[in-house]
Design an enzyme around this catalytic site. Structure first.
Site, PDB file in Angstrom:
ATOM      1  N   ASP A   1      44.200  41.200  33.413  1.00 20.86           N
ATOM      2  CA  ASP A   1      44.367  42.455  34.153  1.00 20.86           C
ATOM      3  C   ASP A   1      43.124  43.342  34.041  1.00 20.86           C
ATOM      4  O   ASP A   1      42.313  43.175  33.127  1.00 20.86           O
ATOM      5  CB  ASP A   1      45.536  43.257  33.556  1.00 20.86           C
ATOM      6  CG  ASP A   1      46.877  42.624  33.853  1.00 20.86           C
ATOM      7  OD1 ASP A   1      46.904  41.488  34.360  1.00 20.86           O
ATOM      8  OD2 ASP A   1      47.893  43.278  33.555  1.00 20.86           O
TER       9      ASP A   1
ATOM     10  N   HIS B   1      43.259  40.935  29.151  1.00 23.57           N
ATOM     11  CA  HIS B   1      42.497  41.881  29.982  1.00 23.57           C
ATOM     12  C   HIS B   1      41.035  41.461  30.001  1.00 23.57           C
ATOM     13  O   HIS B   1      40.421  41.328  28.927  1.00 23.57           O
ATOM     14  CB  HIS B   1      42.635  43.298  29.416  1.00 23.57           C
ATOM     15  CG  HIS B   1      44.063  43.775  29.399  1.00 23.57           C
ATOM     16  ND1 HIS B   1      44.958  43.389  28.419  1.00 23.57           N
ATOM     17  CD2 HIS B   1      44.756  44.557  30.267  1.00 23.57           C
ATOM     18  CE1 HIS B   1      46.144  43.936  28.683  1.00 23.57           C
ATOM     19  NE2 HIS B   1      46.038  44.644  29.800  1.00 23.57           N
TER      20      HIS B   1
HETATM   21 NI    NI Z   1      46.428  47.402  33.604  1.00 19.93          NI
END
Ligand code: NI
Length: 294
Positions: free
Chosen positions: A105, A246
């Site tokens: 992400d 991430h």
């Molecule tokens: Ni996010």
């Protein structure tokens, strides 16, 4: 009866028999010809009926389209409903072997994303990147590179806003912007969304037309920013898992560089979420939430 008479009788019998055969043959032939003619007429009529039916169906469709367009208020065109793209699915994966979907992400971010893409490609692996729309133009090359290597590029909205706190109209605008900027670079809309902050509510379920993808393994890479801690969170990965990471932190890239060959050695196929759902027979629906591929 005399012998001679018998012979004459037989001849006469023979003659009348052949006449009867000829008559019945003629009758049968006649019946066949009539039946064929009737069939031809029927087929012809059916053809005409079908033609007129097709015509009415087409005009009904057009009517429907017109009313649909009329119902939509100007300027609030909803994000398109996007189906899994079968053309992006690798056909040489083994459904009998375990699969895991790594997901990233908040990117793209060249310094981290490119490292992840590189190690994935080296090990015949793919992942899903849920990108933030407002970063996409700045890191267009990075995103395009990930896309070209077969990774799935999905959306994490345009501004990473909390969709659960927005009105329907705002949700649509947020997604519309994200779709537009991604289409400009990849030539296609995303087929999946990861809602920021993992928040979801009924308004989102009603408004969003693509599946919402959660996770069932959280590496907490953003909190620890520590390669070994991230790896220890991935110790018990199993078939069908969706793993959250991430592509913002170098520690995440470092962990992925270790994790990918490790999982491959264990027999895992590292797949996109689209591939995971395709092979696990999950028909993901718009507005619904999915945590894994089981
Ligand atoms: Ni996010």
């Amino acid at each position: 009866m005399s012998k001679g008479n018998k012979g004459k009788d037989r001849r006469e019998q023979g003659d009348s028999r052949s006449i009867w055969i000829m008559i019945s043959a003629a009758v049968v032939l006649g019946i066949v010809i009539i039946a064929m003619a009737v069939q031809l007429v029927r087929l012809n009529r059916q053809g005409e009926q079908n033609k007129s039916q097709i015509k009415t169906e087409a005009s009904v469709d057009q009517e429907k389209k017109k009313t649909k367009e009329a119902e939509k208020p100007a300027g609030t065109k909803e994000p398109e409903e996007e189906k899994i793209r079968v053309e992006h699915i690798r056909k040489d994966l083994d459904p009998e072997k375990p699969m895991v979907a790594l997901t990233f992400d908040d990117g793209p971010y060249d310094r981290v994303t490119n490292r992840i893409v590189k190690v994935l490609a080296k090990h015949d692996s793919r992942a899903t990147f849920f990108v933030v729309g407002n970063r996409v133009e700045r890191y267009a090359d990075t995103m395009k590179n990930a896309y070209n290597k077969g990774n799935q590029i999905a959306t994490h909205t345009f501004d990473h806003g909390d969709l659960s706190k927005m009105k329907k109209k705002q949700i649509r605008r947020e997604l519309k912007r994200a779709f537009r900027v991604m289409k400009k670079i990849n030539g296609e809309n995303p087929t999946m969304l990861r809602p920021p902050y993992g928040n979801v509510n009924d308004k989102m379920r009603q408004t969003i037309r693509i599946p919402m993808i959660y996770w069932n393994v959280d590496t907490e890479d953003w909190a620890s920013r520590n390669k070994d801690k991230i790896l220890s969170r991935c110790k018990s990965i199993k078939d069908g898992d969706i793993v959250l990471m991430h592509d913002l932190y170098p520690s995440t890239a470092a962990a992925v560089e270790k994790l990918v060959p490790k999982l491959r050695k264990k027999g895992f196929q590292l797949v996109t979420v689209e591939e995971l759902f395709y092979y696990k027979g999950i028909d993901a629906k718009g507005g619904k939430v999915y945590f894994n591929g089981r």
